[in-house]
Every structure is written in C-alpha cells, then in structure tokens.
Design a protein around this motif. Sequence first.
Motif, PDB file in Angstrom:
ATOM      1  N   LYS A  59     -62.214  33.217 -97.493  1.00  0.00           N
ATOM      2  CA  LYS A  59     -61.930  32.023 -96.682  1.00  0.00           C
ATOM      3  C   LYS A  59     -60.782  32.305 -95.724  1.00  0.00           C
ATOM      4  N   LYS A  60     -59.744  33.004 -96.264  1.00  0.00           N
ATOM      5  CA  LYS A  60     -58.579  33.316 -95.430  1.00  0.00           C
ATOM      6  C   LYS A  60     -58.923  34.377 -94.388  1.00  0.00           C
ATOM      7  N   ASN A  61     -59.813  35.298 -94.774  1.00  0.00           N
ATOM      8  CA  ASN A  61     -60.125  36.420 -93.899  1.00  0.00           C
ATOM      9  C   ASN A  61     -61.643  36.657 -93.892  1.00  0.00           C
ATOM     10  N   PRO A  62     -62.366  35.916 -93.049  1.00  0.00           N
ATOM     11  CA  PRO A  62     -63.833  35.943 -93.085  1.00  0.00           C
ATOM     12  C   PRO A  62     -64.432  37.325 -92.793  1.00  0.00           C
ATOM     13  N   GLY A  63     -63.626  38.245 -92.217  1.00  0.00           N
ATOM     14  CA  GLY A  63     -64.156  39.576 -91.901  1.00  0.00           C
ATOM     15  C   GLY A  63     -64.330  40.468 -93.127  1.00  0.00           C
ATOM     16  N   VAL A  64     -63.765  40.068 -94.260  1.00  0.00           N
ATOM     17  CA  VAL A  64     -63.830  40.927 -95.464  1.00  0.00           C
ATOM     18  C   VAL A  64     -65.266  41.000 -95.991  1.00  0.00           C
ATOM     19  N   VAL A  65     -65.693  42.231 -96.316  1.00  0.00           N
ATOM     20  CA  VAL A  65     -67.022  42.431 -96.898  1.00  0.00           C
ATOM     21  C   VAL A  65     -66.888  42.409 -98.418  1.00  0.00           C
ATOM     22  N   VAL A  66     -67.726  41.604 -99.092  1.00  0.00           N
ATOM     23  CA  VAL A  66     -67.688  41.587-100.558  1.00  0.00           C
ATOM     24  C   VAL A  66     -69.020  42.122-101.086  1.00  0.00           C
ATOM     25  N   GLY A  67     -68.954  43.163-101.917  1.00  0.00           N
ATOM     26  CA  GLY A  67     -70.176  43.795-102.432  1.00  0.00           C
ATOM     27  C   GLY A  67     -70.189  43.846-103.937  1.00  0.00           C
ATOM     28  N   LEU A  68     -71.365  43.637-104.513  1.00  0.00           N
ATOM     29  CA  LEU A  68     -71.514  43.684-105.970  1.00  0.00           C
ATOM     30  C   LEU A  68     -72.304  44.940-106.337  1.00  0.00           C
ATOM     31  N   LEU A  69     -71.736  45.766-107.213  1.00  0.00           N
ATOM     32  CA  LEU A  69     -72.363  47.028-107.599  1.00  0.00           C
ATOM     33  C   LEU A  69     -72.709  47.010-109.085  1.00  0.00           C
ATOM     34  N   GLY A  70     -73.588  47.921-109.498  1.00  0.00           N
ATOM     35  CA  GLY A  70     -73.786  48.178-110.931  1.00  0.00           C
ATOM     36  C   GLY A  70     -74.833  47.312-111.589  1.00  0.00           C
ATOM     37  N   CYS A  71     -74.652  47.114-112.904  1.00  0.00           N
ATOM     38  CA  CYS A  71     -75.719  46.555-113.750  1.00  0.00           C
ATOM     39  C   CYS A  71     -76.112  45.133-113.375  1.00  0.00           C
ATOM     40  N   MET A  72     -75.147  44.261-113.042  1.00  0.00           N
ATOM     41  CA  MET A  72     -75.492  42.883-112.687  1.00  0.00           C
ATOM     42  C   MET A  72     -76.216  42.822-111.358  1.00  0.00           C
ATOM     43  N   ALA A  73     -75.947  43.813-110.536  1.00  0.00           N
ATOM     44  CA  ALA A  73     -76.569  43.839-109.220  1.00  0.00           C
ATOM     45  C   ALA A  73     -78.082  43.852-109.376  1.00  0.00           C
ATOM     46  N   ASP A  74     -78.536  44.564-110.360  1.00  0.00           N
ATOM     47  CA  ASP A  74     -79.973  44.679-110.505  1.00  0.00           C
ATOM     48  C   ASP A  74     -80.584  43.431-111.140  1.00  0.00           C
ATOM     49  N   ARG A  75     -80.007  43.005-112.262  1.00  0.00           N
ATOM     50  CA  ARG A  75     -80.687  42.002-113.075  1.00  0.00           C
ATOM     51  C   ARG A  75     -80.779  40.640-112.398  1.00  0.00           C
ATOM     52  N   THR A  76     -79.735  40.283-111.712  1.00  0.00           N
ATOM     53  CA  THR A  76     -79.721  38.916-111.207  1.00  0.00           C
ATOM     54  C   THR A  76     -79.692  38.878-109.678  1.00  0.00           C
ATOM     55  N   LYS A  77     -80.197  39.983-109.078  1.00  0.00           N
ATOM     56  CA  LYS A  77     -79.949  40.182-107.642  1.00  0.00           C
ATOM     57  C   LYS A  77     -80.304  38.994-106.734  1.00  0.00           C
TER      58      LYS A  77
END
Length: 444
Positions: free
Chosen positions: A72-90
Amino acid sequence: MEKNKNIFIETYGCQMNVSDSEIVVSILKEAGYNQTNDITQAGIIFINTCSIRENAEERVRKRLNYFRSLKKKNPGVVVGLLGCMADRTKVALLEEEQLLDLIAGPDSYRDLPHLLNQIGNGQRAINTLLSLEETYADITPVRLDSNHVSAFISIMRGCENYCSYCVVPYTRGKERSRDAASIVRETRDLFEKGYREVTLLGQNVNSYAWKNGSNPINFAQLLELVAMVNPLMRVRFSTSHPKDISDELLYTIARHPNICKAIHLPVQSGSNHILDLMNRKYTRENYIDRIEAIRKIIPSCAISTDIITGFCDETHEDHQDTLSLMQWSRYDYAFMFKYSERPSTLASEKLADNIPEDVKEARLREIIDLQQKLSYQSNQMDVGKHFDVLIEGVSKRSKEHLFGRTSQNKVVVFPKKNRKPGEYLQVMVTSFTSATLIGVVDES
Ligand code: SAM
Ligand code: SF4
C-alpha cells in the motif's frame, strides 16, 4: 524508471525449503538481481512457503497481510509466493490474495527471471509446473544466513511414498536424484571455501539412485564419496525412511569417522494399525529391527524421530503403543505434531479426521512430556564423556563462550579462549540444560 532489483526472501518450513531459497537467490543473482536482508529496501519480496500442516499455511497468510500493508505504501513492490503452497492453492490464492504478482512452484525457479520480466501493468506471472527431471544440479546455491561452517546440499527432489497424511508428493512431485558428481563437486567447493559440515537433503535419502554411465550409485555409496572429499568435512543427512534403511548404509556410517553418528528415523506411530492406515510400509517389528541394527552396528549413534499424534481412528491402545515404542527406542530428541488433515491426500479422501481436538492435544502433551524425560536421560548419560566438537559460533547467551555440535548433533557450549568457528576440539561435558550440553575444553 529504473526497476528496484533488490530481492528479499523469507523462508518457511523444512531444510529443503532453506536449500531452495539458496537456489532461487543464485538464479536471480545470475540474472542481475541483488539479495537484501532489509525488507524496506526490497523491490521484490518472495515468501517461500510450506503446506505440511494447516498452521504452516496460516503463518504464511498472516505474513501476506503484512506484505499487503507494505505494498500500500509502495505499490511498485513485487510480491511473489514460492514453494509448496504455490502449487496447491495457486488459483484460489491468486484470486483471493489480490496482492500476489507472481506464483512459482518448487520446480519452476529457473523461470523466475522470465516471470519477473512478464510482470507489469497489472499483469501477473505464474508457473507451477512440476518436473520429472529438474534437480538444479548445475546451480551453485548462494548460502543465506550462513555461519560459514555448515551448509545444506539437496541430493534429490520430490517423493513418491504417498504416506496417507502427507501433501509432499502433490506439492513437490515425482522423486528424482541428482547427479552424484555434482554433489561431490559442491562438497569440495564448500570445503575449499572453509565449510566443515554438509547435510545431504532429501525426503527419503535411502532411495537415492543415480546411474553414472552403466554404474548405479545408491545412497550408501554416495555418502562414502562425499565423506571421502576430506576427513575434516563432517557429513550429515536427512531424512531416512525406516522401510529403506539398509545395513550397507549403517556399515558405511560406522566406517567413516567424519560421517556423523546421528540418524533421524521418523516412526510417526508405534501402532501397526495406525502405521498401516498411514501407508508407511513398515511395522512396529520392522522398525524395532532397524533400531537394533543401528545400536549394534553404530553403538554411539544418536537416534531421533518424528511422531504424529491423533491420526484418523487412533485408539487409546494405539497411543499407548506409541508411548511404549518411544520408551523402548530411547530417542535423543523428537519432533512431535498433532495430525493436520491436508487436502488431496489419501487420508483426506478415505479416512475421517475423527479424533477430537482436546484428545489430540492431551495425547500430544503426554508424548512431549515423555520425550522431555528421554532427552533428559540422554543428556545425563553424556556427563563426564568426551566429544569431538565442530565449533559453529559464539554462544547467544555469552560472548565469552562458543557453541558447536557433537557428532550426535547435540549443541555444546564451552569457554571461548582463543578458538574459532570451523575448528574442531575435544570437549568434556560437565552439565546440561534442557536443550544444551555444557562443557570444558580438553587440553590434553
Ligand atoms: N520425508 C520425511 C519422512 O518421511 O520422514 C518427512 C517429511 S515431513 C516434511 C516432516 C514431518 O512432518 C513428517 O515426518 C511428519 O511427522 C510431519 N507431517 C507430515 N504431514 C503431516 C500432517 N498432515 N499432519 C501432521 N504432521 C505431518
Ligand atoms: Fe511425506 Fe511420506 Fe514422502 Fe516423507 S516419505 S515426504 S512423510 S510422503
């Protein structure tokens, strides 16, 4: 505007995930990104996730909420989710957690530079394909949070054991072994950089199998090759599945002083009824036979375990069987968990999660209490004994003390004098606390 190429990576879950984060950073450094430990300086925030129990996923969700506030403070930030949860609930996650720009499963880390390039103008990037071959054998991991003494080396990926409670075969895919020569090379490289301990990682290291031309290499042979890199390099490994731990492996451990005398052998339950429902493929009797073999072939070996309590249909008698097997095995330490039903697993589809929460909790308490007594007895037996200790760093409690580990994987604290991390010394244990041995340096 110039892109902020600083990556901050936060890791949850097992040692395998720590090792994966090191691979991710290596791939991205190669592509021109930098790693930072300061989240406020990061242009890219990655969270490397774990799905093994529900509470692991809950912790990640809480962190995502925090990342939402940063974005919210810095909308340019990229947030990425890696690993096991990435697959199951993508898909659900992408839709629910509006803040995610990128999702990458455990086999798609080579694709990260490309995925990061795709992001922009509200576009998201996703790759959760599981691979039959990927082992990242050629990637030299960037050691994160390193003490410069010990490092993890991933020797295989995935799992095909399908224990009925476990999500790993679904999140990490088929079992693949990594080229033995690349493992030996990585060990040698670490030794030259001053490291003195490696831990070989896999979900079931005993089923490691690599073909060097027409010459097959099993885990016992790999362990020997790694141990022979240098007698000053300690070697550990995790995890051994009780169904596959062979006498050949035990004799290999006994033969090499630098292969640590500590085996993690998860039992999960002491009851044949529950072991069968868990699809563990061994019985209580098979397990006892393996512990007897360890005690006979490697008398000084520490043995640790994992236990799940309150699994489907677990009766009072089943629980008593677990307690009696713990008592018989005299574990040096244990990781103990309440059963947590995971979507897609065999148990979630075929068995009812029918043990009430308060019963699960009471049984877990009993198991933890018993293990505390066993660990106390194990530490008490060490008092007066001498151990070779590899120094890892300065004690958290006192700058005048160092800490290191015995071959049996116990932490020992002792006066610093003029010793340094990475050195070996002999320590005599004089006393202990619940988690630590206390000793004096043998000057003889
Ligand atoms: N591959 C290793 C083995 O088979 O021993 C263990 C891998 S798993 C990451 C670590 C431990 O988590 C398991 O040994 C088990 O005790 C625990 N675990 C796995 N699934 C679980 C579940 N659904 N609920 C509670 N504990 C679980
Ligand atoms: Fe999960 Fe069983 Fe594989 Fe271990 S061996 S990762 S518990 S399925």
